[in-house]
Design an enzyme around this catalytic site. Structure first.
Site, PDB file in Angstrom:
ATOM      1  CB  ILE A   1      -0.991   0.021   1.184  1.00  0.00           C
ATOM      2  CG1 ILE A   1      -0.254  -0.074   2.522  1.00  0.00           C
ATOM      3  CG2 ILE A   1      -2.019  -1.089   1.049  1.00  0.00           C
ATOM      4  CD1 ILE A   1      -1.174   0.003   3.738  1.00  0.00           C
ATOM      5  CG  ASP A   2      -0.209   4.553  -2.419  1.00  0.00           C
ATOM      6  OD1 ASP A   2       0.369   3.729  -3.146  1.00  0.00           O
ATOM      7  OD2 ASP A   2      -1.180   5.242  -2.799  1.00  0.00           O
TER       8      ASP A   2
END
Length: 352
Positions: free
Chosen positions: A164-165
């Site tokens: 995920i970012d």
């Protein structure tokens, strides 16, 4: 096989290949394919998009040394990239991100056994070392955790199944064995995992639920963004389902379920329909996009940005079949403090 909606470009796409070219004694530091919609552009300018910590002069020197290869042939710095070009940057030293340095960093492990680890990641932590982020990542922290606790694993590196970012908070599962990595990767590829995301988006969505469909690929002008292309020849097929959880007149709390897993999928899809993620600087969501043009309202938004200094996206749930027991595992991550504080401010604003 690593897949997700998201990781920052330095994590997901820019350092796409890390293989050694043994015959030449060179290491591949970057491997990418030029998008179909790319206009002709000098390769030194093009590569600077992906190597932002490298000067254009340094990239030009790499070209002159014959270490930039396009479609199997070395090119000079004035070569103009074309759609479909396959580019490799080859250097004599291995990529630093291959060298995982264990670091004693705080991480929230919510579950662990001999096969998997489930982590609830804080916003602000990069998942994996990459260009510009060689340490201080979740992988560095896990390497230290494994080493400290004498974890035996048949993986040379931490087994990331998805990412995920950096500024997205929430749940990830990490494999500790080759078998677990393959078993979990297939579930992510088949989209049989159970994952829901919470997001705050600008504006008041018309429907209580809906589906956003549109191919996602790198933006043709702003290369640090992903964009939605209605022309089916560009980008990759992407589908996002959403449900409204709470409305705040000028902002909406939504729950998202991904049918596909493209880079920045939620961020790009909601921008496409005019509801950019709240305080998403990369997608211009850090400005007042919806609401009234009054000083009091603008000050309110500034105050909310201060308590939530990142894009409002949280990986809320994670469900998968365990690789050994074959039982379903399910985890939920509560609303992180910064998003919760922003939520409370919006509720008080509506009451005033």
């Amino acid at each position: 096989m690593i897949t997700d909606e998201h990781e920052d470009f330095s994590d997901d796409e820019l350092i796409a290949s890390e293989t050694e070219t043994e015959a030449e004694g060179l290491f591949e530091h970057l491997s990418l394919k030029v998008d179909k919609g790319q206009a002709p552009l000098r390769i030194d300018k093009y590569l600077q998009i992906f190597r932002q910590n490298s000067s254009r002069n340094k990239i030009s020197q790499t070209c002159r040394a014959g270490n930039v290869v396009v479609n199997g042939k070395a090119v000079k710095q004035n070569y103009k990239v074309k759609p479909g070009d396959e580019i490799s940057v080859l250097l004599t030293h291995p990529p630093r991100q291959n060298l995982i340095i264990p670091q004693d960093l705080p991480i929230n492990i919510v579950y662990e056994d001999d096969d998997v680890v489930v982590v609830d990641k804080d916003a602000g932590m990069v998942v994996h070392p990459g260009h510009g982020n060689y340490d201080g990542t979740l992988v560095n922290a896990l390497a230290y955790h494994f080493e400290k606790n004498g974890v035996k694993s048949d993986l040379d590196r931490v087994g990331l199944v998805h990412r995920i970012d950096k500024d997205t908070s929430g749940l990830l599962v990490i494999a500790k064995t080759e078998y677990a990595l393959s078993f979990l990767a297939k579930q992510f590829f088949d989209r049989t995992t159970k994952r829901l995301y919470w997001a705050f988006v600008w504006g008041n969505l018309e429907e209580d639920s809906g589906t956003i469909t549109g191919n996602i690929g790198r933006h043709l002008k702003n290369r640090m963004q992903m964009a939605v292309f209605e022309d089916g020849s560009l980008g990759k097929h992407a589908v996002t389902h959403y449900k409204v959880l709470e409305r705040f007149r000028y902002m909406t709390w939504v729950e998202c379920k991904l049918e596909t897993g493209r880079t920045h999928q939620i961020r790009a899809h909601f921008k496409h329909i005019g509801h950019t993620l709240f305080n998403d600087e990369r997608y211009e969501g850090h400005q007042v996009l919806k609401g009234i043009n009054l000083p009091k309202y603008k000050q309110f938004i500034k105050n909310v940005f201060e308590v939530l200094p990142r894009h409002a996206l949280h990986a809320h749930t994670l469900g998968f079949i365990h690789p050994t027991t074959k039982k379903e595992m399910y985890f939920e991550s509560p609303m992180p403090k910064d998003m919760d504080e922003a939520l409370q401010k919006w509720r008080k604003y509506l009451e005033s």
